[in-house]
Write a protein that holds these residues in place. Structure first.
Motif, PDB file in Angstrom:
ATOM      1  N   UNK A   1       7.193  -3.833  12.664  1.00  0.00           N
ATOM      2  CA  UNK A   1       8.014  -4.745  11.875  1.00  0.00           C
ATOM      3  C   UNK A   1       7.742  -4.493  10.396  1.00  0.00           C
ATOM      4  N   UNK A   2       8.806  -4.211   9.641  1.00  0.00           N
ATOM      5  CA  UNK A   2       8.679  -3.993   8.208  1.00  0.00           C
ATOM      6  C   UNK A   2       9.435  -5.051   7.434  1.00  0.00           C
ATOM      7  N   UNK A   3       8.779  -5.634   6.429  1.00  0.00           N
ATOM      8  CA  UNK A   3       9.385  -6.676   5.607  1.00  0.00           C
ATOM      9  C   UNK A   3       9.470  -6.182   4.167  1.00  0.00           C
ATOM     10  N   UNK A   4      10.648  -6.280   3.564  1.00  0.00           N
ATOM     11  CA  UNK A   4      10.865  -5.858   2.183  1.00  0.00           C
ATOM     12  C   UNK A   4      11.214  -7.080   1.348  1.00  0.00           C
ATOM     13  N   UNK A   5      10.425  -7.321   0.309  1.00  0.00           N
ATOM     14  CA  UNK A   5      10.678  -8.442  -0.583  1.00  0.00           C
ATOM     15  C   UNK A   5       9.495  -8.637  -1.500  1.00  0.00           C
TER      16      UNK A   5
ATOM     17  N   UNK B   1       0.840  -1.202   0.000  1.00  0.00           N
ATOM     18  CA  UNK B   1       0.000   0.000   0.000  1.00  0.00           C
ATOM     19  C   UNK B   1       0.871   1.245   0.000  1.00  0.00           C
ATOM     20  N   UNK B   2       0.625   2.153  -0.942  1.00  0.00           N
ATOM     21  CA  UNK B   2       1.401   3.375  -1.053  1.00  0.00           C
ATOM     22  C   UNK B   2       0.870   4.441  -0.101  1.00  0.00           C
ATOM     23  N   UNK B   3       1.254   4.345   1.158  1.00  0.00           N
ATOM     24  CA  UNK B   3       1.083   5.425   2.134  1.00  0.00           C
ATOM     25  C   UNK B   3      -0.337   5.953   2.295  1.00  0.00           C
TER      26      UNK B   3
ATOM     27  N   UNK C   1       8.158   1.355   3.585  1.00  0.00           N
ATOM     28  CA  UNK C   1       8.137   0.903   4.975  1.00  0.00           C
ATOM     29  C   UNK C   1       8.292   2.105   5.911  1.00  0.00           C
ATOM     30  N   UNK C   2       7.286   2.314   6.758  1.00  0.00           N
ATOM     31  CA  UNK C   2       7.332   3.417   7.715  1.00  0.00           C
ATOM     32  C   UNK C   2       7.309   4.784   7.072  1.00  0.00           C
ATOM     33  N   UNK C   3       6.759   4.892   5.879  1.00  0.00           N
ATOM     34  CA  UNK C   3       6.777   6.156   5.138  1.00  0.00           C
ATOM     35  C   UNK C   3       6.012   7.257   5.860  1.00  0.00           C
ATOM     36  N   UNK C   4       4.816   6.939   6.354  1.00  0.00           N
ATOM     37  CA  UNK C   4       3.964   7.964   6.977  1.00  0.00           C
ATOM     38  C   UNK C   4       3.486   7.591   8.373  1.00  0.00           C
ATOM     39  N   UNK C   5       3.929   6.461   8.911  1.00  0.00           N
ATOM     40  CA  UNK C   5       3.463   6.047  10.235  1.00  0.00           C
ATOM     41  C   UNK C   5       4.487   5.073  10.819  1.00  0.00           C
TER      42      UNK C   5
END
Length: 536
Positions: A302-306, A264-266, A294-298
């Protein structure tokens, strides 16, 4: 150039040509495997390419004409950037041998495109074109996907130098690390919610997300103004789309002790409200293939990138082993959602009647009559919000919309969708104002004989702006006057006839149901003019 296009899977070029593209057009002569799809305005051209790229799952290739043509296509490129649609876009620059003289039609193409696309290339040497073109196709699909632009001078395309072609296949992104930690957090949640972003649908993660939602008993929301199907709209756990206002998102998610946000884009709020979309202290797990999300606006626990699909699948498999006890929660959510849907259906059915149609009844009529394998292209603004209450689409790529907000997208996108996935009936639901922005796309619909059913919700006004002005704040003093917001009577059957397209103007809700039901049987485009009640 043609060799690289073939290797990249390009079989159609979407364009509107001019003098600076003539060497490219000449090269296409005698090349039957690459079709030139003509649009009579660049806005329609880019919208067609957008719909086609989404339908095929491959980057679309677009050819625009110099500065003016590029400027006409900028709205579509902004839409594609926001919607993460991969495409490679070229425009022919003026001949370099007199470019210093500021010849007619020339301009700073790269500067013009830069704010609307992911990356730009100013090709100045023929030897560089293979490298830059190949790089453009790669960048178009790498997260975050989007349009990439190349400025190619006319005289360069006419050169015949010795160049080296190369290919560099891209390995898929890996599954995110942290799957076990995310699974543990999700399994312990007592009132979880999931926000399904458009990255889920784009990356084929719907089935895995359904498995996660069922395993943890989560309420599932689509991201605000979602562009596709990221969770089945008929599913018992589905609660609709979040509103595009931070305060309302915050209120909706407040009862949940954990929120899983995927692809989701922010949230992209539309109307301003004070405060963040996620209340401070809310536990958030976020998954995305784009690390900048990840954590862009809030805050995120835990953030997962993949890559989204294998990451979700890994979590679903671990949850299956844990088997959390969520049966009661799932049953309660099912009962609640079925009751809400039944109440909305009852209200809509009571509003059926003669034209001008009640907007809610018109939206329900379209949704209820859709063929099971239909693709809905939606650009109807106010009626589109109502339509989403009744849509029960389940199959990925069954909804096409742009969160970019550049009007005129719908007609062209529907044509491109039908060209890219000809086995499915396409129904485009359009507002009258939106249709006016992209009316030239009907020319391409007629020329290529795409069997799209265009449904124009015709209220003769910019209804969404009137509603927004009414609710704006206590200082609004318009007293029922709306300067610049009325279109007046519009006969879209006459517009369709001009382009050679069959058309009907409906007189009753039941007639609209019958016309939508017949969508799969059409072999050519048809426009349905639907008079609906306006602001009142």
């Amino acid at each position: 150039m043609l060799t690289i296009l073939r290797e990249e899977g390009v079989t159609r070029v979407f364009g509107n040509p001019g003098t600076t593209e003539l060497p490219f057009l000449d090269a296409l002569v005698g090349e039957p495997d690459i079709e030139y799809v003509l649009g009579v305005h660049e806005g329609s051209v880019v919208a067609m390419a957008d719909g086609y790229a989404r339908a095929t799952g491959r980057p679309a290739f677009v050819s625009l004409h110099i500065a003016a043509g590029l400027a006409n296509g900028l709205s579509g490129l902004l839409n594609a950037s926001r919607s993460r649609t991969p495409m490679v876009v070229t425009a022919g620059q003026q001949d370099r041998r007199h470019l210093a003289q500021d010849p007619m039609l020339s301009g700073n193409l790269v500067g013009l495109a830069r704010s609307a696309v992911k990356e730009t290339f100013d090709v100045q040497h023929a030897r560089d074109l293979p490298v830059m073109l190949r790089r453009a196709f790669r960048l178009a699909v790498l997260p975050p996907a989007g349009p990439v632009f190349l400025s190619v001078p006319m005289d360069l395309l006419a050169e015949q130098p010795d160049v080296s072609l190369f290919d560099a296949p891209i390995a898929a992104q890996p599954t995110a690390t942290g799957v076990a930690s995310a699974t543990s957090i999700l399994a312990r949640a007592r009132h979880p919610a999931i926000v399904a972003g458009d990255g889920v649908g784009r990356e084929g993660g719907v089935e895995a997300l359904v498995a996660i939602a069922e395993a943890i008993g989560a309420v599932v929301y689509h991201q605000p103004m979602h562009d596709g199907i990221d969770f089945p709209m008929r599913h018992d756990l589905y609660a609709g789309a979040l509103p595009p206002i931070n305060a309302e998102i915050r209120n909706t998610l407040a009862p949940h002790d954990l929120v899983l946000i995927v692809g989701c884009h922010a949230f992209m709020p539309h109307h301003y409200s004070p405060g963040p979309a996620i209340a401070p202290g809310t536990r958030v797990v976020q998954i995305d293939s784009d690390p900048t999300e990840i954590g862009r606006n809030f805050a995120v626990e835990l953030g997962l990138v993949g890559t989204i699909e294998p990451t979700l699948r890994g979590i679903a498999e671990l949850l299956q082993e844990l088997q959390p006890d969520t049966g009661q929660r799932c049953a309660e959510l099912r009962e609640r959602h079925l009751s809400q849907r039944a109440a909305a259906e009852t209200v809509a059915l009571k509003a059926y009647g003669p034209a001008p149609l009640d907007p809610e009844a018109a939206a329900h009529a379209v949704a209820s009559a859709l063929p099971g394998d239909a693709v809905v292209v939606e650009e109807a603004i106010t009626t589109g919000v109502l339509l989403r209450r009744f849509l029960r689409l389940e199959r990925p790529r069954s909804l096409v919309h742009t969160v970019g907000g550049g009007l005129g997208f719908g007609i062209g996108a529907a044509v491109g969708t039908a060209l890219g996935d000809p086995g499915r009936p396409v129904v485009a639901v359009l507002g009258d104002g939106c249709a006016m922005f992209g009316l030239q796309g009907l020319w391409s619909a007629a020329r290529y004989g795409v069997p799209v059913t265009f449904v124009v919700m015709n209220n003769g006004e910019y209804r969404t702006l009137k509603d927004t002005l009414d609710g704006w704040d206590s200082r609004a003093t318009h007293a029922g006057h709306y300067p610049g917001l009325d279109l007046g009577p519009l006969d879209f059957t006459a517009a369709a006839a001009f382009f050679g397209i069959d058309a009907r103007r409906v007189g009753h809700t039941d007639e609209l149901v019958d016309l939508i039901t017949g969508a799969p049987d059409r072999s050519r485009p048809m426009l349905i003019d639907v008079p609906i009640l306006g602001h009142g």
